[in-house]
Design a protein around this motif. Sequence first.
Motif, PDB file in Angstrom:
ATOM      1  N   ILE A   7      -2.812  15.722  -3.569  1.00 29.97           N
ATOM      2  CA  ILE A   7      -4.000  14.903  -3.858  1.00 29.97           C
ATOM      3  C   ILE A   7      -4.182  14.709  -5.356  1.00 29.97           C
ATOM      4  O   ILE A   7      -4.468  13.607  -5.832  1.00 29.97           O
ATOM      5  CB  ILE A   7      -5.255  15.546  -3.223  1.00 29.97           C
ATOM      6  N   SER A   8      -4.012  15.774  -6.101  1.00 30.27           N
ATOM      7  CA  SER A   8      -4.145  15.691  -7.558  1.00 30.27           C
ATOM      8  C   SER A   8      -3.107  14.737  -8.148  1.00 30.27           C
ATOM      9  O   SER A   8      -3.420  13.913  -9.014  1.00 30.27           O
ATOM     10  CB  SER A   8      -3.984  17.080  -8.171  1.00 30.27           C
ATOM     11  N   TYR A   9      -1.887  14.831  -7.661  1.00 27.49           N
ATOM     12  CA  TYR A   9      -0.799  13.998  -8.191  1.00 27.49           C
ATOM     13  C   TYR A   9      -1.034  12.516  -7.901  1.00 27.49           C
ATOM     14  O   TYR A   9      -0.944  11.673  -8.802  1.00 27.49           O
ATOM     15  CB  TYR A   9       0.534  14.433  -7.588  1.00 27.49           C
ATOM     16  N   VAL A  10      -1.328  12.182  -6.642  1.00 32.06           N
ATOM     17  CA  VAL A  10      -1.462  10.762  -6.287  1.00 32.06           C
ATOM     18  C   VAL A  10      -2.706  10.142  -6.911  1.00 32.06           C
ATOM     19  O   VAL A  10      -2.705   8.952  -7.266  1.00 32.06           O
ATOM     20  CB  VAL A  10      -1.458  10.554  -4.754  1.00 32.06           C
ATOM     21  N   ASN A  11      -3.762  10.929  -7.064  1.00 36.55           N
ATOM     22  CA  ASN A  11      -4.971  10.382  -7.684  1.00 36.55           C
ATOM     23  C   ASN A  11      -4.742  10.072  -9.162  1.00 36.55           C
ATOM     24  O   ASN A  11      -5.302   9.116  -9.699  1.00 36.55           O
ATOM     25  CB  ASN A  11      -6.131  11.362  -7.539  1.00 36.55           C
ATOM     26  N   GLU A  12      -3.901  10.870  -9.791  1.00 33.88           N
ATOM     27  CA  GLU A  12      -3.596  10.634 -11.198  1.00 33.88           C
ATOM     28  C   GLU A  12      -2.581   9.502 -11.364  1.00 33.88           C
ATOM     29  O   GLU A  12      -2.708   8.674 -12.262  1.00 33.88           O
ATOM     30  CB  GLU A  12      -3.042  11.908 -11.823  1.00 33.88           C
ATOM     31  N   THR A  13      -1.596   9.467 -10.477  1.00 30.90           N
ATOM     32  CA  THR A  13      -0.517   8.483 -10.594  1.00 30.90           C
ATOM     33  C   THR A  13      -0.916   7.110 -10.081  1.00 30.90           C
ATOM     34  O   THR A  13      -0.523   6.087 -10.661  1.00 30.90           O
ATOM     35  CB  THR A  13       0.726   8.972  -9.817  1.00 30.90           C
ATOM     36  N   TYR A  14      -1.712   7.089  -9.021  1.00 32.52           N
ATOM     37  CA  TYR A  14      -2.118   5.805  -8.422  1.00 32.52           C
ATOM     38  C   TYR A  14      -3.629   5.660  -8.518  1.00 32.52           C
ATOM     39  O   TYR A  14      -4.346   5.592  -7.521  1.00 32.52           O
ATOM     40  CB  TYR A  14      -1.609   5.735  -6.965  1.00 32.52           C
ATOM     41  N   ASP A  15      -4.067   5.620  -9.771  1.00 38.72           N
ATOM     42  CA  ASP A  15      -5.510   5.571 -10.027  1.00 38.72           C
ATOM     43  C   ASP A  15      -6.120   4.196  -9.780  1.00 38.72           C
ATOM     44  O   ASP A  15      -7.328   4.004  -9.951  1.00 38.72           O
ATOM     45  CB  ASP A  15      -5.828   6.044 -11.446  1.00 38.72           C
ATOM     46  N   ASP A  16      -5.282   3.226  -9.388  1.00 37.16           N
ATOM     47  CA  ASP A  16      -5.819   1.920  -9.033  1.00 37.16           C
ATOM     48  C   ASP A  16      -6.287   1.893  -7.577  1.00 37.16           C
ATOM     49  O   ASP A  16      -6.887   0.912  -7.124  1.00 37.16           O
ATOM     50  CB  ASP A  16      -4.779   0.813  -9.264  1.00 37.16           C
ATOM     51  N   LEU A  17      -6.014   2.979  -6.843  1.00 31.96           N
ATOM     52  CA  LEU A  17      -6.506   3.107  -5.474  1.00 31.96           C
ATOM     53  C   LEU A  17      -7.756   3.982  -5.466  1.00 31.96           C
ATOM     54  O   LEU A  17      -7.990   4.752  -6.396  1.00 31.96           O
ATOM     55  CB  LEU A  17      -5.442   3.763  -4.581  1.00 31.96           C
TER      56      LEU A  17
ATOM     57  N   PRO B 128      -9.847   7.063  -4.978  1.00 34.83           N
ATOM     58  CA  PRO B 128      -9.405   8.462  -5.012  1.00 34.83           C
ATOM     59  C   PRO B 128      -9.321   9.088  -3.624  1.00 34.83           C
ATOM     60  O   PRO B 128     -10.201   8.903  -2.782  1.00 34.83           O
ATOM     61  CB  PRO B 128     -10.475   9.141  -5.863  1.00 34.83           C
ATOM     62  N   LEU B 129      -8.241   9.812  -3.401  1.00 34.46           N
ATOM     63  CA  LEU B 129      -8.026  10.498  -2.125  1.00 34.46           C
ATOM     64  C   LEU B 129      -8.719  11.854  -2.174  1.00 34.46           C
ATOM     65  O   LEU B 129      -8.491  12.640  -3.095  1.00 34.46           O
ATOM     66  CB  LEU B 129      -6.522  10.675  -1.893  1.00 34.46           C
ATOM     67  N   LYS B 130      -9.570  12.124  -1.202  1.00 33.84           N
ATOM     68  CA  LYS B 130     -10.301  13.397  -1.184  1.00 33.84           C
ATOM     69  C   LYS B 130      -9.664  14.400  -0.234  1.00 33.84           C
ATOM     70  O   LYS B 130      -9.734  15.608  -0.451  1.00 33.84           O
ATOM     71  CB  LYS B 130     -11.764  13.160  -0.806  1.00 33.84           C
ATOM     72  N   LYS B 131      -9.064  13.895   0.829  1.00 36.32           N
ATOM     73  CA  LYS B 131      -8.367  14.775   1.771  1.00 36.32           C
ATOM     74  C   LYS B 131      -7.293  13.982   2.497  1.00 36.32           C
ATOM     75  O   LYS B 131      -7.357  12.746   2.586  1.00 36.32           O
ATOM     76  CB  LYS B 131      -9.335  15.402   2.765  1.00 36.32           C
ATOM     77  N   ILE B 132      -6.299  14.690   3.010  1.00 34.60           N
ATOM     78  CA  ILE B 132      -5.216  14.052   3.748  1.00 34.60           C
ATOM     79  C   ILE B 132      -5.728  13.658   5.125  1.00 34.60           C
ATOM     80  O   ILE B 132      -6.266  14.496   5.860  1.00 34.60           O
ATOM     81  CB  ILE B 132      -4.006  15.000   3.920  1.00 34.60           C
ATOM     82  N   VAL B 133      -5.574  12.389   5.450  1.00 37.76           N
ATOM     83  CA  VAL B 133      -5.993  11.924   6.771  1.00 37.76           C
ATOM     84  C   VAL B 133      -5.063  12.536   7.817  1.00 37.76           C
ATOM     85  O   VAL B 133      -3.845  12.622   7.618  1.00 37.76           O
ATOM     86  CB  VAL B 133      -5.932  10.385   6.850  1.00 37.76           C
ATOM     87  N   ALA B 134      -5.629  12.971   8.935  1.00 39.45           N
ATOM     88  CA  ALA B 134      -4.851  13.626   9.983  1.00 39.45           C
ATOM     89  C   ALA B 134      -3.714  12.732  10.478  1.00 39.45           C
ATOM     90  O   ALA B 134      -3.856  11.509  10.561  1.00 39.45           O
ATOM     91  CB  ALA B 134      -5.758  13.999  11.153  1.00 39.45           C
ATOM     92  N   LYS B 135      -2.608  13.352  10.809  1.00 36.08           N
ATOM     93  CA  LYS B 135      -1.442  12.601  11.288  1.00 36.08           C
ATOM     94  C   LYS B 135      -1.770  11.825  12.558  1.00 36.08           C
ATOM     95  O   LYS B 135      -1.288  10.703  12.770  1.00 36.08           O
ATOM     96  CB  LYS B 135      -0.269  13.549  11.555  1.00 36.08           C
ATOM     97  N   SER B 136      -2.598  12.404  13.413  1.00 38.69           N
ATOM     98  CA  SER B 136      -2.971  11.743  14.668  1.00 38.69           C
ATOM     99  C   SER B 136      -3.686  10.424  14.413  1.00 38.69           C
ATOM    100  O   SER B 136      -3.590   9.487  15.206  1.00 38.69           O
ATOM    101  CB  SER B 136      -3.858  12.669  15.512  1.00 38.69           C
ATOM    102  N   VAL B 137      -4.384  10.339  13.279  1.00 40.20           N
ATOM    103  CA  VAL B 137      -5.077   9.104  12.907  1.00 40.20           C
ATOM    104  C   VAL B 137      -4.071   8.088  12.365  1.00 40.20           C
ATOM    105  O   VAL B 137      -4.109   6.907  12.724  1.00 40.20           O
ATOM    106  CB  VAL B 137      -6.169   9.383  11.842  1.00 40.20           C
TER     107      VAL B 137
ATOM    108  N   TYR C  13      -0.712  -1.694   0.594  1.00 40.82           N
ATOM    109  CA  TYR C  13      -1.018  -0.800  -0.521  1.00 40.82           C
ATOM    110  C   TYR C  13      -2.494  -0.426  -0.483  1.00 40.82           C
ATOM    111  O   TYR C  13      -3.348  -1.055  -1.110  1.00 40.82           O
ATOM    112  CB  TYR C  13      -0.667  -1.462  -1.847  1.00 40.82           C
ATOM    113  N   LYS C  14      -2.798   0.612   0.300  1.00 42.37           N
ATOM    114  CA  LYS C  14      -4.160   1.085   0.485  1.00 42.37           C
ATOM    115  C   LYS C  14      -4.200   2.604   0.294  1.00 42.37           C
ATOM    116  O   LYS C  14      -3.174   3.275   0.293  1.00 42.37           O
ATOM    117  CB  LYS C  14      -4.653   0.751   1.901  1.00 42.37           C
ATOM    118  N   GLN C  15      -5.424   3.130   0.163  1.00 39.99           N
ATOM    119  CA  GLN C  15      -5.563   4.572   0.014  1.00 39.99           C
ATOM    120  C   GLN C  15      -4.935   5.314   1.191  1.00 39.99           C
ATOM    121  O   GLN C  15      -4.300   6.361   1.030  1.00 39.99           O
ATOM    122  CB  GLN C  15      -7.039   4.958  -0.090  1.00 39.99           C
ATOM    123  N   ARG C  16      -5.050   4.737   2.392  1.00 41.07           N
ATOM    124  CA  ARG C  16      -4.521   5.380   3.596  1.00 41.07           C
ATOM    125  C   ARG C  16      -2.990   5.532   3.537  1.00 41.07           C
ATOM    126  O   ARG C  16      -2.418   6.400   4.183  1.00 41.07           O
ATOM    127  CB  ARG C  16      -4.941   4.565   4.820  1.00 41.07           C
ATOM    128  N   THR C  17      -2.348   4.678   2.728  1.00 40.55           N
ATOM    129  CA  THR C  17      -0.895   4.754   2.584  1.00 40.55           C
ATOM    130  C   THR C  17      -0.472   6.095   1.987  1.00 40.55           C
ATOM    131  O   THR C  17       0.609   6.616   2.284  1.00 40.55           O
ATOM    132  CB  THR C  17      -0.372   3.600   1.701  1.00 40.55           C
TER     133      THR C  17
END
Length: 219
Positions: A159-169, A171-180, A135-139
């Motif tokens: 990003i708006s939805y997950v930051n509001e719903t999972y505010d214990d993580l 905050p997500l600023k951008k989607i990490v690339a799939k290759s990563v 259970y990490k931001q990268r998830t």
Amino acid sequence: MSIFNKYSIRQVGTVTSKYERYMGIERRSPEKQHLLSIYEFKNKTMEFYSKLNNDEKEILEDRLVDIVFWLKSEVISQRIVNPIIEENYREFHKTLFDRSFWNVEQKTNVLFDTDSNEDFFNYVMQYFKDDKTLYKQRTLSYMYWRMKSIFYGKNALFISYVNETYDDLKPLKKIVAKSVIEKEPVIEKRNVLFNKAMKNWNKENPLFKKNFKVIDCVV
């Protein structure tokens, strides 16, 4: 006017067969028919209906009366008590004939497309939440790419939805690339946990089954 005067037998048959597969209607083996409550029947029908074009919607609106009548007839012939044939069945069937069944304002879910997709997303996230190592931001980015057929192109909304719903993580600023995401050491563990959650969801929600392909592990 008969629907067949406006659309070909093939067009009508295609919409009807797709709908019946979606609903799990077993015409060839009615004894295997999943028994639907009126609540389940309507929710599942409207979810399918929302994905159709205008011509397909018109066809389904016409054919649904006969489909429901078939279900009713098969159930009676087998002397099976079906939840769809309840005390309020007469009123329910009336709504199909006068088409008021379709007049209920549909919920719009811009990010998830359907309410069941949103419920599924949060269902899976609860599995990750119960695993402190995963259970990490990268998830959140993993979930985006695992369910990309729904989220692709909706980055800002996601990003708006997950930051509001999972505010214990964090905050997500951008989607990490799939290759990563593919190269992370925990990718296999994430896939296993997601698959476990999806399997359990499908058992608990047979009318709203989900199928999202794994993210390949790239070494």
